[in-house]
Design an enzyme around this catalytic site. Structure first.
Site, PDB file in Angstrom:
ATOM      1  N   HIS A 290       2.931   0.503  12.539  1.00  0.00           N
ATOM      2  CA  HIS A 290       3.427   0.749  11.270  1.00  0.00           C
ATOM      3  C   HIS A 290       1.725   0.694  10.558  1.00  0.00           C
ATOM      4  O   HIS A 290       1.936   1.982   9.780  1.00  0.00           O
ATOM      5  CB  HIS A 290       3.966  -0.414  10.785  1.00  0.00           C
ATOM      6  CG  HIS A 290       4.234  -0.888   9.276  1.00  0.00           C
ATOM      7  ND1 HIS A 290       3.444  -1.060   8.703  1.00  0.00           N
ATOM      8  CD2 HIS A 290       5.060  -0.155   8.952  1.00  0.00           C
ATOM      9  CE1 HIS A 290       3.907  -1.357   6.773  1.00  0.00           C
ATOM     10  NE2 HIS A 290       5.198  -1.165   7.461  1.00  0.00           N
TER      11      HIS A 290
ATOM     12  N   ALA B  74       1.254  -1.222   0.027  1.00  0.00           N
ATOM     13  CA  ALA B  74       0.487   0.153   0.096  1.00  0.00           C
ATOM     14  C   ALA B  74       0.497   1.072  -0.230  1.00  0.00           C
ATOM     15  O   ALA B  74       0.941   2.259  -0.989  1.00  0.00           O
ATOM     16  CB  ALA B  74      -0.817   0.370   1.606  1.00  0.00           C
TER      17      ALA B  74
END
EC number: 2.5.1.78
Length: 154
Positions: free
Chosen positions: A88, A56
């Site tokens: 994250h 992503a």
């Protein structure tokens, strides 16, 4: 008052799709849904280009590059980010969203946000074609509408 809106006729549109390979058990289903919706709305299979990227976080880069070519009427971004035990998730989601918006705003090409961001795997599966529908389908329909809306301004 004039109302300006895009229609859902895909005939003659050229669509780029950027797909994150990470969590491909989800993203492949999103891609299938998007492709199916594009074809059902009249987009020719030869007018659909798919670029795969690692995940992503890399999607905005490829989406911007595709949009800059001016070959595409719209770009669809598809990815999946599932929350884990660290921060994250937050960094990836935030930067991907900012980058996708920036790609659209700097190129003048509609770039559709199709990154599924979920708390767990079950939610991701639901958004890839089960209980919550297929977000790839939703993004394809949005891409057609926005491409046609964009054309109305030219």
């Amino acid at each position: 008052m004039n109302i300006i809106q895009g229609n859902l006729v895909g005939t003659g549109l050229k669509i780029g799709i950027v797909v994150g390979r990470f969590n491909d058990f989800i993203t492949s289903k999103l891609l299938s849904g998007a492709e199916d919706a594009l074809l059902r709305h009249g987009v020719d299979t030869n007018d659909i280009d798919v670029a795969w990227v690692p995940g992503a976080f890399e999607i905005p880069f490829a989406a911007k590059k595709m949009a800059e070519t001016k070959k595409y009427d719209a770009i669809i971004t598809l990815g999946t980010v599932i929350r884990g035990a660290t921060t994250h998730y937050d960094y990836v989601c935030n930067e991907a969203a900012k980058g996708i918006a920036q790609a659209a705003n700097t190129t003048g090409v509609p770039v559709i946000f199709g990154i599924v961001t979920t708390e767990n795997i079950e939610q991701a599966i639901e958004r890839a074609g089960t209980k919550a529908g297929n977000k790839g389908v939703d993004c394809a329909v949005s891409a057609i509408e926005m491409a046609n809306l964009n054309r109305s301004f030219e």
